[in-house]
Scaffold this motif. Sequence first.
Motif, PDB file in Angstrom:
ATOM      1  N   GLU A 233       0.841  -1.211   0.000  1.00 54.93           N
ATOM      2  CA  GLU A 233       0.000   0.000   0.000  1.00 54.93           C
ATOM      3  C   GLU A 233       0.872   1.255   0.000  1.00 54.93           C
ATOM      4  N   TYR A 234       1.936   1.194   0.785  1.00 55.88           N
ATOM      5  CA  TYR A 234       2.869   2.326   0.836  1.00 55.88           C
ATOM      6  C   TYR A 234       3.515   2.559  -0.538  1.00 55.88           C
ATOM      7  N   LEU A 235       4.000   1.493  -1.148  1.00 56.58           N
ATOM      8  CA  LEU A 235       4.691   1.644  -2.438  1.00 56.58           C
ATOM      9  C   LEU A 235       3.730   2.122  -3.525  1.00 56.58           C
TER      10      LEU A 235
ATOM     11  N   ALA B 271      11.784   8.456  -9.157  1.00 60.55           N
ATOM     12  CA  ALA B 271      10.401   8.782  -9.531  1.00 60.55           C
ATOM     13  C   ALA B 271      10.038  10.184  -9.035  1.00 60.55           C
ATOM     14  N   ARG B 272      10.482  10.522  -7.836  1.00 57.41           N
ATOM     15  CA  ARG B 272      10.216  11.875  -7.312  1.00 57.41           C
ATOM     16  C   ARG B 272      10.823  12.930  -8.248  1.00 57.41           C
ATOM     17  N   LEU B 273      12.036  12.679  -8.700  1.00 58.89           N
ATOM     18  CA  LEU B 273      12.697  13.633  -9.595  1.00 58.89           C
ATOM     19  C   LEU B 273      12.038  13.663 -10.972  1.00 58.89           C
TER      20      LEU B 273
ATOM     21  N   PHE C 213       5.335   6.695 -16.316  1.00 62.67           N
ATOM     22  CA  PHE C 213       5.526   8.097 -16.695  1.00 62.67           C
ATOM     23  C   PHE C 213       5.303   8.244 -18.197  1.00 62.67           C
ATOM     24  N   SER C 214       4.577   9.270 -18.589  1.00 60.97           N
ATOM     25  CA  SER C 214       4.331   9.590 -20.010  1.00 60.97           C
ATOM     26  C   SER C 214       3.847   8.369 -20.784  1.00 60.97           C
TER      27      SER C 214
ATOM     28  N   LEU D 217       4.179   5.586  -5.631  1.00 57.43           N
ATOM     29  CA  LEU D 217       4.210   5.622  -7.100  1.00 57.43           C
ATOM     30  C   LEU D 217       3.019   6.397  -7.654  1.00 57.43           C
ATOM     31  N   SER D 218       1.855   6.289  -7.001  1.00 53.76           N
ATOM     32  CA  SER D 218       0.681   7.055  -7.456  1.00 53.76           C
ATOM     33  C   SER D 218       0.952   8.546  -7.361  1.00 53.76           C
ATOM     34  N   SER D 219       1.665   8.959  -6.297  1.00 51.79           N
ATOM     35  CA  SER D 219       1.892  10.394  -6.121  1.00 51.79           C
ATOM     36  C   SER D 219       2.934  10.928  -7.109  1.00 51.79           C
ATOM     37  N   PHE D 220       3.892  10.109  -7.518  1.00 48.20           N
ATOM     38  CA  PHE D 220       4.964  10.589  -8.402  1.00 48.20           C
ATOM     39  C   PHE D 220       4.662  10.378  -9.889  1.00 48.20           C
ATOM     40  N   CYS D 221       3.980   9.293 -10.221  1.00 49.98           N
ATOM     41  CA  CYS D 221       3.861   8.877 -11.628  1.00 49.98           C
ATOM     42  C   CYS D 221       2.557   9.372 -12.236  1.00 49.98           C
ATOM     43  N   ASP D 222       2.456   9.277 -13.564  1.00 55.20           N
ATOM     44  CA  ASP D 222       1.209   9.642 -14.242  1.00 55.20           C
ATOM     45  C   ASP D 222       0.136   8.594 -13.994  1.00 55.20           C
TER      46      ASP D 222
END
Length: 329
Positions: A69-71, A156-158, A106-107, A75-80
């Motif tokens: 759930e954490y991961l 992913a954050r970057l 991403f993209s 990933l939901s917060s950083f990725c498209d």
Amino acid sequence: MKSKVIILTSFLLLACGNVQSKKDSIVLQNTEIRKVPQFEADSAYFHIEKQLSFGPRVPQTKAHNNCSEYLLSKLSSFCDAAQIQQGMVELYNGEVIPCKNIIGIFSPEKKSRILLCAHWDSRPFSDQESDVKKQKLAVSGADDGASGVAVLLEMARLFSIQKPNVGVDIVLFDVEDYGKPDFYTGKVYTDHSWCLGSQYWSKNPHKINYTARYGILLDMVGANGATFRKEQFSNYYAVNIVNKVWNEAKELGFSSCFLDEIGGAVTDDHLYVNQLAKIPCIDIIRQEIQSETGFAAYWHTQEDDMRNISKETLYKVGQTLLSVIYSEK
Ligand code: AHN
Ligand code: ZN
């Protein structure tokens, strides 16, 4: 006191500006032309601690579920887009268990894509312990699992702040480390008992006809003093990607970490990505070629915890990979 600090800082800045060593100008070029962001090792280090805080991420446990759930939320917060791919896999002993590969995209509209992967599960056994009583205990997996995931989360954050030119898919494989333990003497149901999540994904990618230009797997990339040799399956299937990564490391001054030497052949997730998904994929993996197991002394023992983790190693791996990804057109 404050003014002293300011004077010292400006002196250092002036000094750097005047020296203009070859290395400085290369770094300057990288940042100016390619605009490669700075990998924050503190952030990656935190992501390892966070994964370990759930307890060993052994499939079918609460810790494993909580960590998934954490991961996914990260990933939901950083990725498209982000998703969990669920499947069933068969263990060495014939037991069939659920598998959750965690994916960040991403993209998604871009055709030209790079696959970045690591495994997020922890080994249920410490079968490399000499103490028999400890062999049935799960591994914390600070280096074996959590380090690769942590580097990818920081990347992913970057990526979320500055999009690379290419599309990127981050795939965190599950059930990589449930291979037949050395102490098992029962009937063996599969010769391919390692890397079950990557075998599943490689046969059933999250998108039909999914492909990528190449893949990079990170495995045990966070330990103090770690060195990386060119792993043999990586050289066989994707030598140009190995050279691309090792050259970037060299340009950044990390040649004492990314050694220009051939390592062993490791049956790891990238093997199935190469053979089943047909995506050229390399493995950046810490090997200790002199040791009996081929890996570091803490490998598959109770010692694979935060004590071995080094921000310097995380930085060298993360910054090298950022240079590789941001250099892609
Ligand atoms: C084998 O020992 C067959 N493969 C090593 C893959 C691995 C396990 N990577 C981390 N843990
Ligand atoms: Zn392992």
